[in-house]
Motif scaffolding. Structure first.
Motif, PDB file in Angstrom:
ATOM      1  N   ALA A 284       0.848  -1.201   0.000  1.00 45.07           N
ATOM      2  CA  ALA A 284       0.000   0.000   0.000  1.00 45.07           C
ATOM      3  C   ALA A 284       0.880   1.247   0.000  1.00 45.07           C
ATOM      4  O   ALA A 284       1.864   1.329   0.727  1.00 45.07           O
ATOM      5  N   ASP A 285       0.533   2.215  -0.852  1.00 48.01           N
ATOM      6  CA  ASP A 285       1.338   3.434  -0.965  1.00 48.01           C
ATOM      7  C   ASP A 285       0.943   4.488   0.069  1.00 48.01           C
ATOM      8  O   ASP A 285       1.802   5.146   0.648  1.00 48.01           O
ATOM      9  N   ILE A 286      -0.348   4.657   0.281  1.00 46.83           N
ATOM     10  CA  ILE A 286      -0.859   5.690   1.179  1.00 46.83           C
ATOM     11  C   ILE A 286      -1.823   5.042   2.162  1.00 46.83           C
ATOM     12  O   ILE A 286      -2.676   4.243   1.775  1.00 46.83           O
ATOM     13  N   THR A 287      -1.689   5.386   3.430  1.00 46.11           N
ATOM     14  CA  THR A 287      -2.599   4.869   4.450  1.00 46.11           C
ATOM     15  C   THR A 287      -3.283   6.029   5.155  1.00 46.11           C
ATOM     16  O   THR A 287      -2.797   7.163   5.133  1.00 46.11           O
ATOM     17  N   CYS A 288      -4.403   5.725   5.787  1.00 46.87           N
ATOM     18  CA  CYS A 288      -5.174   6.745   6.503  1.00 46.87           C
ATOM     19  C   CYS A 288      -5.742   6.129   7.767  1.00 46.87           C
ATOM     20  O   CYS A 288      -6.167   4.969   7.772  1.00 46.87           O
ATOM     21  N   GLY A 289      -5.723   6.870   8.853  1.00 46.44           N
ATOM     22  CA  GLY A 289      -6.251   6.385  10.118  1.00 46.44           C
ATOM     23  C   GLY A 289      -7.763   6.231  10.075  1.00 46.44           C
ATOM     24  O   GLY A 289      -8.439   6.682   9.145  1.00 46.44           O
TER      25      GLY A 289
END
Length: 607
Positions: A284-289
């Motif tokens: 995964a390149d971008i993660t978000c809480g």
């Protein structure tokens, strides 16, 4: 072949009455559909029919939540074992009888403590469920020689006690936020004034043309030229607004490039830090809480601030906010920007949860455009190095999509990117995501990246969606990552990966280790890790190995036929029975407490 069915190879099929207790029974059969909480069904025309309102719910409400009474917290003065400094607090509410605590704690769960083996010291001390790995013959907690007390932390963010006090006493300086809200209000009012002026001018012009036509007809009759009104020939002055490119409207290189990325969706309950670490390792390149509500954040509530925590492996990380008030949302964005390490902030205007919607937040903001405009304008202006993004659905109702109207406005107001989930609030997760509509909306964006979201469970799904929607800049994956965390790896390697049961088991073991590191390796931490593991398993069991399918790849909304796995572990992992999930957790985290029950929060069996 019937649509909505994932067909299994004949050698793995299970027939009725074969007596195989290990066989997996699909929810396609009536007997395996989860009953409503009250156990009642509605009879209509001789057929069993589920209540429409009940079907729309995405959670198992009023579920029993097990509370473990076996343990209490050991006083910190005794964490390192016998002979520690006596507790200095007169009214300390923690346990001070070390022997009684150790007796209630029970046997260790294993010979090795993951936290100690990776860091050289376990802060849970003798309360750790693997304490024998780091206690000496006298019962003292030890530190390994290579342990570095000054090593940088691996997890960031959260709320400090000092920040909590400032927030709770209303001592935090939000003057910057107030200025931005005022500026946003001025811009909004100027826009409305300009639109009204244009509307009035258009009406005047139309009336003048009608009048001119009437006069011309009259002049033709009498042979005279009509008088010219010089005022009507004056160029409209328009609205007195400064059009200079300032703030978020200025051309600049974005702090985060959202184009051609694989983005992990912010997932309530299940998008926790250990799960995100697993997804990062799979590509995964971008993660978000997880979605954090603005009001509890501003109250300094530790439970809400925990949703902002970030692991060092998350190189591009964002926090998603939810709320119904632009002042609160902007203040929450300000305090996160000033006190936490985040790369972007996302606004949730697609959450379908009833409580959030009824309070005017989540997807309700799609119809509260005045509030949405103030929020986006003010939050986007916080910093030219902090991108502000928006995640939305197609609309509130299935037959009335509004995203194509909102998306260009959100870009005009300053959003750095928009994620569009191809379903309405009313649809929740039923029906297929409408990628044709996602493409229609993405084509309306001028320079802003549009991230498409919905129904991607394989590399083939990814290619199909990108072909359908060429204007989409990136793809966000939610349920697909819960069912197949290695979906990111498949997309990047452009081929399917079919892990064996032992490889999937190793992934679960890694998740448990990450959970013990994050939530603690004491009894409470173990049970917290177990709870999130069981919640995740309510999605994981839906994965069907490619080797068992007649026509892979698996589709996200297709139910399998009744089948068994290639071995006992694969069969266990494919079970939709919560008791089997508990059994699986016991092989990883030890026996559950007496009387333990589990009902998943999300109705993840809805295909």
């Amino acid at each position: 072949m019937e649509a909505g069915i994932c067909y299994i190879k004949p050698e793995y099929l299970v027939t009725e009455g074969n007596g195989n207790s290990e066989a997996i029974t699909t929810e396609n059969s009536e007997t395996n559909k989860r009953k409503r909480d009250d156990g009642h069904e509605l009879e209509t025309g001789g057929k069993k029919k589920w209540d429409k309102k009940e079907r729309k719910r995405g959670q198992n409400k009023n579920r029993p939540v097990f509370k473990d009474e076996r343990y209490s917290h050991l006083c910190h003065s005794l964490i390192d074992g016998t002979g520690g400094e006596p507790c200095s607090l007169a009214n300390c509410r923690y346990v001070h009888d070390l022997n009684a605590f150790l007796a209630a704690k029970g046997e260790d769960l294993g010979p090795e403590c993951y936290v100690f083996s990776t860091k050289g010291y376990c802060a849970r001390g003798v309360s750790c469920r693997f304490a024998k790995a780091h206690t000496d013959e006298n019962g003292r907690n030890i530190k390994r020689e290579d342990y570095d007390e000054n090593a940088p932390p691996t997890t960031f963010n959260g709320v400090s006690s000092e920040l909590q006090v400032r927030l709770r006493k209303h001592e935090y300086d939000f003057s910057r936020s107030k200025q931005l809200i005022k500026l946003a209000e001025n811009l909004r009012d100027a826009r409305k004034q300009k639109e009204q002026k244009e509307k009035d001018d258009k009406e005047k012009l139309s009336a003048a043309e009608e009048n001119q036509s009437a006069v011309s007809e009259n002049s033709d009759k009498h042979g005279k030229e009509p008088p010219v009104d010089s005022k009507e020939q004056e160029t409209p002055t328009g609205c007195a607004v400064d059009d200079s490119p300032i703030g978020r409207d200025a051309e600049k290189k974005p702090a985060v490039d959202f184009r051609e990325k694989l983005v992990l969706s912010p997932l309530t309950t299940l998008g926790n830090l250990p799960f995100r670490r697993i997804c990062k390792e799979f590509g995964a390149d971008i993660t978000c809480g997880e979605m954090a509500c603005a009001q509890p954040l501003l109250k300094g509530m530790g439970q809400e601030w925990a949703l902002t925590k970030r692991h060092k492996s998350e190189d591009v990380f964002g926090v998603q906010l939810c709320g119904n008030n632009p002042n609160m949302l902007n203040q929450a964005a300000q305090v996160i920007h000033e006190t936490a390490q985040v790369d972007y902030i996302d606004l949730n205007i697609g959450c379908p949860i009833d409580l959030i919607y009824q309070q005017g937040g989540g997807s309700a903001l799609m119809r509260r455009t005045n509030i949405l405009e103030l929020t986006v304008r003010s939050c986007a202006a916080l910093s030219d190095r902090l991108p502000f993004t928006v995640k939305m659905r197609t609309g509130i109702y299935a037959d009335k999509s509004v995203a194509h109207e909102l998306l260009p406005l959100v870009e005009e107001w300053g959003a750095s990117a928009v994620t569009l989930h191809g379903r309405s609030r009313e649809q929740r997760y039923t029906k297929h995501a409408n990628w044709n509509y996602i493409e229609e909306c993405a084509a309306k964006a001028k320079n802003m990246p549009v991230i498409g979201n919905g129904d991607i469970l394989s590399y083939e799904d990814y290619v199909e969606r990108r072909t359908l929607a060429p204007h989409v800049s990136s793809v966000m994956i939610g349920r697909g990552a819960l069912i197949k965390p290695w979906i990111f790896q498949e997309i990047k390697e452009k081929q399917a990966w079919s892990p064996l049961s032992n490889q999937r088991y190793e992934m679960l073991q890694k998740f448990c280790n990450y959970g013990l590191e994050h939530w603690g390796s004491d009894t409470k931490g173990v049970e917290t890790t177990r709870r999130f593991l069981l919640e995740w398993q309510s999605f994981l069991y839906r994965y069907i190995p490619e080797a068992l399918q007649e026509a892979p790849p698996q589709k996200i909304n297709a139910r399998p036929q009744k089948y068994r796995g290639r071995d006992e572990m694969e069969t266990l992992m494919s079970s939709g029975n919560a008791a089997d999930w508990v059994k699986l957790s016991e092989s990883l985290l030890g026996r559950v407490p007496d009387g333990f029950t589990f009902v998943p929060k999300h109705k993840a069996n809805a295909f």
